[in-house]
Design an enzyme around this catalytic site. Structure first.
Site, short mmCIF file in Angstrom:
data_model
loop_
_atom_site.label_atom_id
_atom_site.label_comp_id
_atom_site.label_asym_id
_atom_site.label_seq_id
_atom_site.Cartn_x
_atom_site.Cartn_y
_atom_site.Cartn_z
N GLY A 192 0.81 -1.22 0.00
CA GLY A 192 0.00 0.00 0.00
C GLY A 192 0.85 1.27 0.00
O GLY A 192 1.95 1.29 0.53
N ARG A 245 1.21 -5.66 -4.99
CA ARG A 245 1.22 -6.57 -3.85
C ARG A 245 1.71 -7.98 -4.18
O ARG A 245 1.52 -8.89 -3.38
CB ARG A 245 -0.18 -6.65 -3.23
CG ARG A 245 -0.63 -5.36 -2.55
CD ARG A 245 -1.76 -5.61 -1.56
NE ARG A 245 -2.22 -4.38 -0.94
CZ ARG A 245 -1.67 -3.85 0.15
NH1 ARG A 245 -0.64 -4.44 0.72
NH2 ARG A 245 -2.16 -2.74 0.67
N ASP A 295 5.67 -7.89 5.75
CA ASP A 295 5.77 -9.04 4.84
C ASP A 295 6.82 -8.81 3.76
O ASP A 295 7.63 -9.69 3.47
CB ASP A 295 4.43 -9.31 4.14
CG ASP A 295 3.49 -10.10 5.04
OD1 ASP A 295 3.96 -10.60 6.08
OD2 ASP A 295 2.30 -10.19 4.70
N LYS A 305 8.11 0.75 5.53
CA LYS A 305 6.99 1.57 5.07
C LYS A 305 5.66 0.99 5.53
O LYS A 305 5.51 -0.22 5.55
CB LYS A 305 7.01 1.57 3.53
CG LYS A 305 5.78 2.10 2.89
CD LYS A 305 5.13 1.15 1.90
CE LYS A 305 4.46 -0.02 2.54
NZ LYS A 305 3.52 -0.77 1.70
N THR A 306 4.73 1.74 5.93
CA THR A 306 3.30 1.45 6.02
C THR A 306 2.62 2.50 6.88
O THR A 306 3.09 2.84 7.97
CB THR A 306 2.96 0.05 6.58
OG1 THR A 306 1.52 -0.05 6.66
CG2 THR A 306 3.52 -0.28 7.95
N ASP A 357 0.03 1.98 8.38
CA ASP A 357 -0.60 1.26 9.51
C ASP A 357 0.22 1.39 10.79
O ASP A 357 -0.30 1.15 11.88
CB ASP A 357 -0.77 -0.23 9.18
CG ASP A 357 -1.82 -0.45 8.10
OD1 ASP A 357 -2.36 0.54 7.58
OD2 ASP A 357 -2.10 -1.61 7.77
P1 FBP Z 1 0.56 -1.92 3.59
O1 FBP Z 1 0.54 -2.78 4.81
O2 FBP Z 1 0.99 -2.62 2.37
O3 FBP Z 1 1.34 -0.67 3.83
O4 FBP Z 1 -0.93 -1.43 3.30
C1 FBP Z 1 -1.74 -1.05 4.35
C2 FBP Z 1 -3.11 -0.62 3.90
O5 FBP Z 1 -3.14 0.74 3.58
C3 FBP Z 1 -4.13 -0.97 4.99
O6 FBP Z 1 -4.25 0.07 5.90
C4 FBP Z 1 -5.37 -1.27 4.20
O7 FBP Z 1 -6.18 -2.18 4.88
C5 FBP Z 1 -4.84 -1.86 2.94
O8 FBP Z 1 -3.56 -1.34 2.76
C6 FBP Z 1 -5.70 -1.59 1.74
O9 FBP Z 1 -5.17 -2.30 0.67
P2 FBP Z 1 -5.42 -1.98 -0.86
O10 FBP Z 1 -4.54 -0.84 -1.20
O11 FBP Z 1 -5.00 -3.21 -1.56
O12 FBP Z 1 -6.86 -1.61 -1.01
#
Ligand code: FBP
Length: 549
Positions: A78, A142, A173, A199-200, A202
């Site tokens: 993400g 992803r 991951d 990065k994230t 979250d």
């Molecule tokens: P990452 O863990 O890859 O940084 O992504 C987190 C996130 O933004 C979450 O908060 C959310 O649930 C998810 O990605 C949404 O995923 P997508 O971009 O595939 O809709």
């Protein structure tokens, strides 16, 4: 490309760098390391990259002679504000090592490496993206790098481009996979270093070594701004309860940080719900009681923050979802053959007693979402479940019941919101712009040091940027063994909200006051130009975590 005045001004911003990275650096070797737990098992799986020392970079006056280096970079998962600055940092760093160094971006995530889709990132491209949000410079994806065939396919293009270092910018991951890739290349003597970068939005990739993942700062400030705006609206009209779901696939760090920033009436923290073994009804009753208390004082309004991952932390819901996944995996065809208006009853009649009762108690829309939205592994996609609507509806039902029993005489009108994508590509705050650029520069130092299997690390983040400490952490140091898809795997521990940690304890100390009274804070928009007090403050989570409170 047309740019807004702010975009143009931000393009000129020079990220603040730790003193140690402002000129030539020398490497200081730390102690040898070991994994956080399961040391034997992790060591066995990483014989070439286990136990490496931590590294710190310090300024030196010695002339350091560098060689040109070709580097590849991947954005994985993400989006998170600041990714472009990591890339700019790597670019400037390898150019400082030698002007003939080159940077290649693999397109649309790890898949670009496997499919040999790439582009060279030259100065004119990099300059357009400095201090901007998004991952659009090369795109993200992803695809998981998990198979030896993928590693070998990647190696072909790395050799072709004479790339000797690969930087993978991703979450827990992706960084786990980067460590496995580093180990694999080392084991076959492939001359490619692999470096990770945390990065994230979250905020769940953090530990003793990594103080925070990039993007969390900006994303929570964007959500803090809009929640603050909603609170001011709500305090003006005094007629709505706003149920606000906040992104964060699993951990509740985003919801907690936003709660600390805006002081809402209610914030649900999934980790607490799980620890207390709360049922969905317990959560609903908790919210409804606060609505009732405020209503008794004539305050028919409020805000409720809900973490995206809540559903999976409610033990009973977790069991229901597990049985549904299993049942639908075996009876998908029969289920789809049932007429749409009969599907709910079909599920109710096929689940075990407790799960059947819980499923029957759910609002129709949510019950339907639980049977419809499935990922490629056959699991319910919990992030698509509209928890904010679920809770608003169930609180409404509970209050109506209390009204009929004479226990509630107030008014309740709810509005729902979901904030997630709005914050993921925002223009990075000064903190993220500086932190990301420093992470990129640090990655280039790790490359110049010739190491592999490390994550770029910048610490001491509540101090001014000049005092930040740059270095490298062996990725295996953050690992333990966990069961994933039925098999024990080495993984970087995901950081959930610690109930004994300062941010949560501070929140608990305040929440009753925030619930009954109206103590809203309106943070306003991120500020990019002005005093450090206004522009350079890290998150409250980081400040509380590093305080002695
Ligand atoms: P990452 O863990 O890859 O940084 O992504 C987190 C996130 O933004 C979450 O908060 C959310 O649930 C998810 O990605 C949404 O995923 P997508 O971009 O595939 O809709």
């Amino acid at each position: 490309m047309t740019k807004s005045p702010l975009q143009a001004a931000r393009g000129q911003y020079s990220p603040k760098l730790p003193l140690a990275l402002q000129g030539a650096v020398k490497v200081v070797l730390g102690e040898k390391t070991q994994s956080v737990s399961d040391q034997e098992a992790v060591q066995e799986l990483f014989p070439h990259t286990y136990g490496l020392p931590k590294l710190t970079f310090e300024a030196t006056t010695e002339e350091v002679q560098g060689k040109p280096v070709n580097v590849g970079v991947i954005l994985s998962g993400g989006q998170a504000p600041g990714g472009h600055n990591v890339i700019a940092g790597i670019f400037d760093g390898i150019k400082a090592i030698h002007a003939e160094s080159r940077l290649y971006g693999f397109l649309m995530g790890p898949d670009g490496l496997v499919q040999h889709n790439y582009k060279e990132l030259t100065a004119d491209i990099i300059d357009q993206y400095r201090n901007t949000g998004g991952f659009d410079i090369i795109g993200s994806g992803r695809t998981k790098l998990e198979e030896v065939e993928q590693y070998n396919k990647g190696l072909e293009v790395l050799k072709q481009l004479n790339i000797s270092a690969l930087v993978i910018i991703g979450g827990d991951d992706s960084n786990t996979n980067a460590a496995v890739l580093a180990e694999y290349y080392k084991s076959i003597n492939a001359p490619v270093q692999v470096i990770g970068c945390p990065k994230t939005i979250d905020g769940d990739l953090k530990n003793e070594q990594i103080e925070t993942s990039f993007g969390f700062d900006t994303a929570t400030k964007v959500y803090g701004e809009v929640i603050g705006n909603i609170q001011r609206d709500c305090n003006s009209a005094r007629k709505y309860w706003h149920f606000i779901k906040l992104m964060g696939r699993s951990a509740s760090h985003i919801a907690l940080e936003c709660a600390l920033q805006v002081q809402p009436n209610i914030a649900i923290i999934s980790e607490e719900v799980e620890a207390k073994g709360m049922s969905l009804d317990d959560v609903v009753t908790y919210i409804a009681s606060i609505v009732a208390k405020r209503s008794a004082k004539g305050e028919h309004f409020g805000t409720v923050l809900i973490p995206e991952g809540l559903i999976e932390f409610i033990p009973a819901m977790k069991k229901l979802i597990a049985e549904l996944n299993d049942f639908l995996a075996h009876h998908e065809e029969d289920f789809r053959a049932v007429a749409a208006d009969e599907q709910r009853n079909y599920i109710i009649s096929h689940l075990s007693k407790d799960n059947s009762e819980l499923y029957a108690s759910l609002p129709a829309t949510v019950a339907r979402q639980l049977t419809l939205d499935r990922d490629p592994h056959g699991n319910v996609q919990v992030s698509l479940i509209e928890t904010e609507k679920l809770l608003a509806e169930m609180v409404g039902t509970k209050l109506a019941q209390w009204k009929s029993e004479g226990k509630f005489a107030g008014k309740f009108s709810a509005l729902t919101h979901f904030f997630g994508y709005e914050g993921r590509c925002a223009m990075p705050s000064n903190f993220d712009a500086d932190y990301c650029y420093a992470l990129g520069r640090t990655a280039s130092c790790l490359i110049n040091s010739g190491v592999t299997g490390y994550m770029s690390s910048v610490q001491n983040l509540t101090a001014p940027a000049s005092e930040w400490i740059a270095g490298g952490i062996p990725t295996t140091m953050m690992m333990n063994m966990e069961r994933r898809h039925g098999m024990m795997k080495p993984v970087i521990q995901k950081a959930l909200v610690r109930l004994e940690g300062n941010p949560f304890r501070y929140f608990v100390g305040q929440r009753d006051e925030w619930a009954e009274n109206t103590c809203y804070v309106y943070p306003g928009p991120i500020q990019y130009f002005g005093t450090p007090e206004l522009c350079d403050q890290p998150t409250l989570t980081l400040k509380l975590e590093q305080s002695k409170w």
